[in-house]
Design a protein around this motif. Structure first.
Motif, mmCIF file in Angstrom:
data_model
loop_
_atom_site.group_PDB
_atom_site.id
_atom_site.type_symbol
_atom_site.label_atom_id
_atom_site.label_comp_id
_atom_site.label_asym_id
_atom_site.label_seq_id
_atom_site.Cartn_x
_atom_site.Cartn_y
_atom_site.Cartn_z
ATOM 1 N N SER A 174 0.836 -1.184 0.000
ATOM 2 C CA SER A 174 0.000 0.000 0.000
ATOM 3 C C SER A 174 0.879 1.245 0.000
ATOM 4 C CB SER A 174 -0.870 0.012 1.262
ATOM 5 O OG SER A 174 -1.576 1.222 1.360
ATOM 6 N N SER A 203 -4.510 0.334 -2.650
ATOM 7 C CA SER A 203 -4.517 -0.752 -1.683
ATOM 8 C C SER A 203 -4.543 -0.203 -0.266
ATOM 9 C CB SER A 203 -3.270 -1.620 -1.868
ATOM 10 O OG SER A 203 -3.196 -2.591 -0.836
ATOM 11 N N GLY A 243 -3.528 -2.071 2.175
ATOM 12 C CA GLY A 243 -2.507 -2.821 2.894
ATOM 13 C C GLY A 243 -2.851 -4.262 3.189
ATOM 14 N N GLN A 294 -9.343 -1.960 -0.368
ATOM 15 C CA GLN A 294 -8.927 -0.709 -0.994
ATOM 16 C C GLN A 294 -9.489 0.468 -0.212
ATOM 17 O OE1 GLN A 294 -10.628 -3.096 -3.089
ATOM 18 N NE2 GLN A 294 -8.643 -4.002 -3.450
#
Length: 69
Positions: free
Chosen positions: A12, A37, A39, A44
């Protein structure tokens, strides 16, 4: 994984373990909102490109020329 500490697909541009600059392509910066992203694979977050550029510390650049240029 060795460089970032994240598995492929879980990287991310925000909330990274290590501070990497995030540079947005100008076409992404021209949008009202973008998804990146969060993570975790399959998650998202939607945010304004300017907010992401500010958080990422890398700014905006033109990576590819538009076709016909």
């Amino acid at each position: 994984t060795p460089l970032t500490g994240y598995v492929r697909g879980g990287c991310s541009p925000i909330g990274m373990k290590k501070r990497f600059k995030t540079v947005l392509d100008q076409r992404a910066a021209d949008q009202a909102a973008i998804l990146v992203s969060a993570g975790k694979i399959g998650c998202q977050v939607e945010l304004a490109p300017g907010d992401l550029a500010g958080l990422g510390g890398g700014g905006v650049s033109q990576f590819l020329k538009e076709s016909g240029d």
